[in-house]
Scaffold this motif. Sequence first.
Motif, PDB file in Angstrom:
ATOM      1  N   GLY A 132       0.794  -1.226   0.000  1.00  0.00           N
ATOM      2  CA  GLY A 132       0.000   0.000   0.000  1.00  0.00           C
ATOM      3  C   GLY A 132       0.819   1.266   0.000  1.00  0.00           C
ATOM      4  O   GLY A 132       0.456   2.251  -0.646  1.00  0.00           O
ATOM      5  N   TRP A 133       1.960   1.281   0.720  1.00  0.00           N
ATOM      6  CA  TRP A 133       2.715   2.534   0.711  1.00  0.00           C
ATOM      7  C   TRP A 133       3.568   2.685  -0.548  1.00  0.00           C
ATOM      8  O   TRP A 133       4.047   3.781  -0.832  1.00  0.00           O
ATOM      9  N   VAL A 134       3.758   1.610  -1.320  1.00  0.00           N
ATOM     10  CA  VAL A 134       4.379   1.785  -2.636  1.00  0.00           C
ATOM     11  C   VAL A 134       3.388   2.488  -3.560  1.00  0.00           C
ATOM     12  O   VAL A 134       3.718   3.481  -4.221  1.00  0.00           O
ATOM     13  N   THR A 135       2.173   1.984  -3.597  1.00  0.00           N
ATOM     14  CA  THR A 135       1.171   2.603  -4.457  1.00  0.00           C
ATOM     15  C   THR A 135       0.787   3.994  -3.952  1.00  0.00           C
ATOM     16  O   THR A 135       0.438   4.864  -4.749  1.00  0.00           O
ATOM     17  N   ALA A 136       0.874   4.211  -2.632  1.00  0.00           N
ATOM     18  CA  ALA A 136       0.571   5.537  -2.096  1.00  0.00           C
ATOM     19  C   ALA A 136       1.580   6.576  -2.560  1.00  0.00           C
ATOM     20  O   ALA A 136       1.267   7.767  -2.629  1.00  0.00           O
ATOM     21  N   GLY A 137       2.785   6.133  -2.901  1.00  0.00           N
ATOM     22  CA  GLY A 137       3.792   7.056  -3.385  1.00  0.00           C
ATOM     23  C   GLY A 137       3.739   7.295  -4.874  1.00  0.00           C
ATOM     24  O   GLY A 137       4.598   7.989  -5.429  1.00  0.00           O
ATOM     25  N   ALA A 138       2.723   6.742  -5.543  1.00  0.00           N
ATOM     26  CA  ALA A 138       2.666   6.802  -7.006  1.00  0.00           C
ATOM     27  C   ALA A 138       2.463   8.212  -7.537  1.00  0.00           C
ATOM     28  O   ALA A 138       2.772   8.478  -8.697  1.00  0.00           O
ATOM     29  N   GLU A 139       1.954   9.123  -6.730  1.00  0.00           N
ATOM     30  CA  GLU A 139       1.753  10.497  -7.188  1.00  0.00           C
ATOM     31  C   GLU A 139       2.577  11.469  -6.366  1.00  0.00           C
ATOM     32  O   GLU A 139       2.147  12.579  -6.055  1.00  0.00           O
ATOM     33  N   SER A 140       3.765  11.070  -6.021  1.00  0.00           N
ATOM     34  CA  SER A 140       4.667  11.942  -5.282  1.00  0.00           C
ATOM     35  C   SER A 140       6.090  11.434  -5.444  1.00  0.00           C
ATOM     36  O   SER A 140       6.325  10.375  -6.030  1.00  0.00           O
ATOM     37  N   THR A 141       7.031  12.163  -4.896  1.00  0.00           N
ATOM     38  CA  THR A 141       8.406  11.697  -4.893  1.00  0.00           C
ATOM     39  C   THR A 141       8.586  10.548  -3.907  1.00  0.00           C
ATOM     40  O   THR A 141       9.648   9.932  -3.868  1.00  0.00           O
ATOM     41  N   GLY A 142       7.546  10.241  -3.127  1.00  0.00           N
ATOM     42  CA  GLY A 142       7.622   9.144  -2.168  1.00  0.00           C
ATOM     43  C   GLY A 142       7.747   7.773  -2.805  1.00  0.00           C
ATOM     44  O   GLY A 142       8.048   6.800  -2.111  1.00  0.00           O
ATOM     45  N   LEU A 143       7.549   7.671  -4.123  1.00  0.00           N
ATOM     46  CA  LEU A 143       7.711   6.384  -4.791  1.00  0.00           C
ATOM     47  C   LEU A 143       9.153   5.878  -4.667  1.00  0.00           C
ATOM     48  O   LEU A 143       9.412   4.686  -4.808  1.00  0.00           O
ATOM     49  N   SER A 144      10.084   6.764  -4.361  1.00  0.00           N
ATOM     50  CA  SER A 144      11.487   6.372  -4.267  1.00  0.00           C
ATOM     51  C   SER A 144      11.761   5.398  -3.129  1.00  0.00           C
ATOM     52  O   SER A 144      12.855   4.837  -3.046  1.00  0.00           O
ATOM     53  N   SER A 145      10.778   5.150  -2.262  1.00  0.00           N
ATOM     54  CA  SER A 145      10.966   4.177  -1.185  1.00  0.00           C
ATOM     55  C   SER A 145      10.697   2.741  -1.638  1.00  0.00           C
ATOM     56  O   SER A 145      10.783   1.819  -0.829  1.00  0.00           O
ATOM     57  N   TYR A 146      10.408   2.535  -2.929  1.00  0.00           N
ATOM     58  CA  TYR A 146      10.041   1.197  -3.390  1.00  0.00           C
ATOM     59  C   TYR A 146      11.085   0.124  -3.121  1.00  0.00           C
ATOM     60  O   TYR A 146      10.727  -1.048  -2.943  1.00  0.00           O
ATOM     61  N   PRO A 147      12.414   0.410  -3.066  1.00  0.00           N
ATOM     62  CA  PRO A 147      13.369  -0.685  -2.803  1.00  0.00           C
ATOM     63  C   PRO A 147      13.203  -1.343  -1.434  1.00  0.00           C
ATOM     64  O   PRO A 147      13.643  -2.478  -1.265  1.00  0.00           O
TER      65      PRO A 147
END
Length: 468
Positions: free
Chosen positions: A261-276
Amino acid sequence: MKKTRIVFVLAVLLVALTACVYYDDTSEQIVSQPTTQLESSIPLDVATDLFSQMQAIWDADDGELWGFHLQAPFIIADPITRHAVANMPDPHGYFQRSGDIYVGVLPDHVFISHTIREFAGITWAMMAWEPFFDELIASDPDFLGDLLRLMIHEGFHAVQFYKVVDGELGFNISFDFLNNSADARIAVLMEAEALATAVRSEGDERLQAIHDALSIRTHRRATHPEATINENAQEINEGLALFTEILAFGCAISLVDNYLGWVTAGAESTGLSSYPYFTGAAYAVLLMEAGVNWQTGITFETDLAESLKEALNVEITPFDQLDLERWGYSKIVPAQRDWVLRYQKMLEGAETFVEQPHLLILGDNFMDGATMVSLEIFNIQNQNTGWWYMVQYGEFTLISLNWQLIVSDGFTSPSWYPSAGVFVRHYENTEISEDGSRATSPTWTLEITNPAYEIQITESGEILAIQR
């Protein structure tokens, strides 16, 4: 309350991108100062319970996950009062026993965060007792489980660098390519979805999902070669810590269900960089469940996905031959392409904001005499809506909505919650356009909200807030 817990996890992860590193206090002057007062701003009954549950999890694992017992010295500390509780004594008498735990006050030079810290000759895992924890514990019983998982995560970091990973993380990890490439973002989201399916499934369905995840990853790395070194390092650094949280979740599927959920939550922000965090944990799970001997000889260059590919003899399929609809391609594409366009507009707005933004500093506790300096990171608040905008220049230039900047010990961390330290607070004569892309103000203000901090400004304009 589930949304609140997701926000907490995201905030912790953003801090961890910079905070979960090794700090060396070998230069500290050791002064024995036994604690004479047992009062604490941290509820001792809660701390005792958390330590007890953490120890029970470690004992139940008994070295099965990593081949050694995960016992780690641990401190829970209040960054405002500096009160601290620990699961063991220190050799210099900062803590004294109170029931099953140890209570004391940390010296002013000890940085308090969700991190690991060398203190009094011991490498400690640490969790900062944030001001909002008491309220969440009272209103949401499940929040204690979030804290416990964070403790397992940081506890792993305390042993990671000398028992698991050969070498130290010697460079800054950057995922700026995600801010400018919709294709890269689309590939990340599809790979994450395929990995989630792989962890949740078995047999041919699992193999198909693994195959697609690896093929999508190969394509992304071919088009964005700069991703490789950064992904590998962060999957080892943080992905393995997240993988270790399985001990608290009880199973890998629960870990995936909670963190996808927090990967997809970052899909519209720079927060997607936490995917690793997620991809590293997922590949580690799949390696473990495939019976692969993968947990020795790990460095920050280790590619967990490549290890899985070799173990299962996966042959990569060209990207244009994959059935991408299985992983939500059509739903993902429009939003990601729109986000990158909006991001480019944000860049244009930030670049035209002011050529040399200046910071007006309030307060007396400074390590130098500067009162006006150039800075590359600052916040703007829309006086009509109350919304905050964070503006950054340089590699990560952006204007983002509703994030406040906290400056702490050299780290700049966006957060949803107030915390101890230094805040960008107030702006005069500031105007922001309705779309948030343009703002006008030559002067802004940094207000010191915690007298335990003193401010140092480097020649490059970076602000360091150092705990006294």
